[in-house]
Design a protein around this motif. Structure first.
Motif, mmCIF file in Angstrom:
data_model
loop_
_atom_site.group_PDB
_atom_site.id
_atom_site.type_symbol
_atom_site.label_atom_id
_atom_site.label_comp_id
_atom_site.label_asym_id
_atom_site.label_seq_id
_atom_site.Cartn_x
_atom_site.Cartn_y
_atom_site.Cartn_z
ATOM 1 N N LYS A 226 0.834 -1.208 0.000
ATOM 2 C CA LYS A 226 0.000 0.000 0.000
ATOM 3 C C LYS A 226 0.868 1.256 0.000
ATOM 4 C CE LYS A 226 -4.096 -1.998 2.190
ATOM 5 N NZ LYS A 226 -4.946 -2.048 3.411
ATOM 6 N N ALA A 227 1.984 1.199 0.719
ATOM 7 C CA ALA A 227 2.887 2.350 0.776
ATOM 8 C C ALA A 227 3.702 2.521 -0.504
ATOM 9 C CB ALA A 227 3.829 2.205 1.970
ATOM 10 N N ASN A 228 3.739 1.469 -1.321
ATOM 11 C CA ASN A 228 4.495 1.494 -2.583
ATOM 12 C C ASN A 228 3.586 1.008 -3.708
ATOM 13 O OD1 ASN A 228 7.557 1.879 -1.653
ATOM 14 N ND2 ASN A 228 6.571 0.474 -0.226
ATOM 15 N N PRO A 229 2.598 1.827 -4.119
ATOM 16 C CA PRO A 229 1.598 1.355 -5.094
ATOM 17 C C PRO A 229 2.181 0.943 -6.432
ATOM 18 C CG PRO A 229 1.429 3.737 -4.729
ATOM 19 C CD PRO A 229 2.340 3.216 -3.687
ATOM 20 N N GLY A 230 3.384 1.374 -6.739
ATOM 21 C CA GLY A 230 3.994 0.967 -8.001
ATOM 22 C C GLY A 230 4.897 -0.243 -7.880
ATOM 23 N N TYR A 231 4.710 -1.014 -6.804
ATOM 24 C CA TYR A 231 5.603 -2.157 -6.577
ATOM 25 C C TYR A 231 5.537 -3.153 -7.739
ATOM 26 C CZ TYR A 231 1.688 -5.192 -5.201
ATOM 27 O OH TYR A 231 0.541 -5.948 -5.193
ATOM 28 N N SER A 232 6.663 -3.823 -7.997
ATOM 29 C CA SER A 232 6.764 -4.738 -9.146
ATOM 30 C C SER A 232 6.406 -6.175 -8.790
ATOM 31 C CB SER A 232 8.182 -4.707 -9.708
ATOM 32 O OG SER A 232 9.098 -5.281 -8.783
ATOM 33 N N GLY A 233 6.483 -6.517 -7.520
ATOM 34 C CA GLY A 233 6.290 -7.899 -7.094
ATOM 35 C C GLY A 233 7.598 -8.614 -6.826
#
Length: 412
Positions: A226-233
């Motif tokens: 949630k804090a890093n909405p652009g996370y890649s996985g």
């Protein structure tokens, strides 16, 4: 299929491993944890249970306790007690207790697999216990206690493990509790790829021990996503520290029950009620340990009894067929009114590692009755998890435990 990937472990320097390695934080009560860290100030328990570094009246959940865990961890890293692997690797972790060995793969399991039930559960978790480890992981920005996972034996994985164990171990010592600890490194790129592909063929893995640590790791991951909405996985917070063992090597001990009082019944009344669902017969101390499923030992008034479940009370349901379920539904709930065993102060649980003499000591010391259970099998655990059901609390005690401090997974 399971995604089990290598990682860059933060792990002790070879000459520190034996001093740092510690049993899991939750096998100790508060008094035992303080005593252990006083005797062994280099034990990782100082970090896992950082309240031991404060006066006895300190709230174990105070913010400064979690900050202390962080500070100790990174002080020890700065002092050179730990090193960080330069590339993602797998590790082979061998434990030997009383001549019996189990060998697992240390790796990172996927949060998505947990949420999609590729990683299967068999136990409910409690919010307050989750919150403690969430705060610990958050403060340290690292997972310090591995989750104990199991899978159905895979020949390719067995071959790769056997090959790794032909190398020189990076750690080889006997723990303070007498458990042999050996660790081998799998850092060859070809072998890493083969192991990752082999796990990708495993349809499911199972949480054997560590449901609260797993649930906490997932909650931390959800927060970081949630804090890093652009996370890649691909970020480390999408994975959690695990050790995976083949089912055939695991050893489950009994998990026994002790009840404080007879809920107003006389011993004679209680025995009469027991005979409604069980064949109850006195036995000698030598016969007290149940030899098969469908029976348990009972210690009452200085006498041991064998209790066998009547055929009419047996079930084909994977949960209702468990001895611990039968005891809960036919004895603990109806006779003692213990409907919430996780929170009822009238019941105590004793892992099989304590032995059956411990049950006698508790009853002779003032408790009313003890029940010596036959161990739940790994096949029963798998069957319950495959059915999407949950076991009663304290159904299985795995031994040996996984030691903390030998592998740390940073979430950066």
């Amino acid at each position: 299929m399971a995604e089990i990937r290598p990682f860059c472990a933060v792990r002790p320097q070879a000459d520190w491993a034996e001093k740092i390695a510690a049993l899991p934080y939750d096998v100790y009560n508060r008094k035992e944890a303080r005593e252990e860290t006083a005797k062994h100030p280099e034990s990782f328990l100082c970090i896992d249970r950082a309240e031991t570094q404060f006066p006895e009246d300190t709230d174990p959940y105070a913010p400064e306790v979690y900050q202390k865990a962080h500070d100790l961890l990174y002080d020890w890293i700065a002092e050179g007690r730990f090193e960080k692997e330069k590339k993602p690797c797998y590790y082979v972790y061998e434990e030997t207790r009383e001549g019996r060995t189990q060998t697992g793969i240390v790796a990172c399991a996927s949060v998505d697999d947990y949420e999609n039930n590729v990683i299967k559960k068999h136990e409910e978790t409690r919010a307050e216990k989750e919150e403690d480890r969430i705060r610990h992981v958050d403060a340290c920005n690292a997972q310090t206690g591995p989750i104990f996972l199991a899978y159905r034996k895979n020949e390719t994985i067995c071959e790769l493990v056997a090959r790794a164990k032909e190398k020189t171990p990076v750690y080889d010592f006997i723990s303070r509790e007498g458990i042999g600890q050996r660790v081998f490194l799998i850092d060859d790129d070809k072998e890493i790829a083969q192991l990752k592909e082999a796990f990708a063929e495993v349809p499911a893995v199972y949480i054997a021990d560590g449901h609260h640590r797993a649930a906490s790791a997932v909650k931390v991951s959800e927060r970081k996503r949630k804090a890093n909405p652009g996370y890649s996985g691909e970020e480390e917070f999408n994975y959690f520290l695990s050790v995976l063992f083949p089912d055939e090597e695991l050893f489950i001990m009994d998990y026994n029950r002790i009840v404080k009082d007879l809920n107003g019944m006389t011993q004679e009344d209680f025995l009469s009620r027991m005979k409604e669902h069980f064949r109850v017969s006195p036995c000698t101390k030598e016969e007290r340990r149940p030899k098969e499923k469908g029976m348990f030992g009972m210690y009452l008034g200085g006498q041991w009894y064998q209790c066998r479940i009547h055929e009419k009370d047996k079930s084909s349901d994977p949960v209702e067929n468990l001895d611990v379920f039968v005891l809960q539904e036919k004895v603990l709930a109806p006779l003692f009114g213990i409907t919430e065993p996780k929170t009822d102060a009238r019941i105590s649980f004793a892992g099989g590692i304590r032995g059956l003499d411990y049950l006698e000591e508790k009853v002779d010391g003032g408790w009313a009755v003890a029940f010596a259970m036959h161990p739940t099998s790994i096949a029963e655990l798998f069957a319950v998890a495959d059915a999407g059901k949950l076991m009663p609390p304290k159904s299985s005690w795995f031994e040996p435990k996984l030691y903390s401090g030998l592998f740390i997974h940073e979430l950066n």
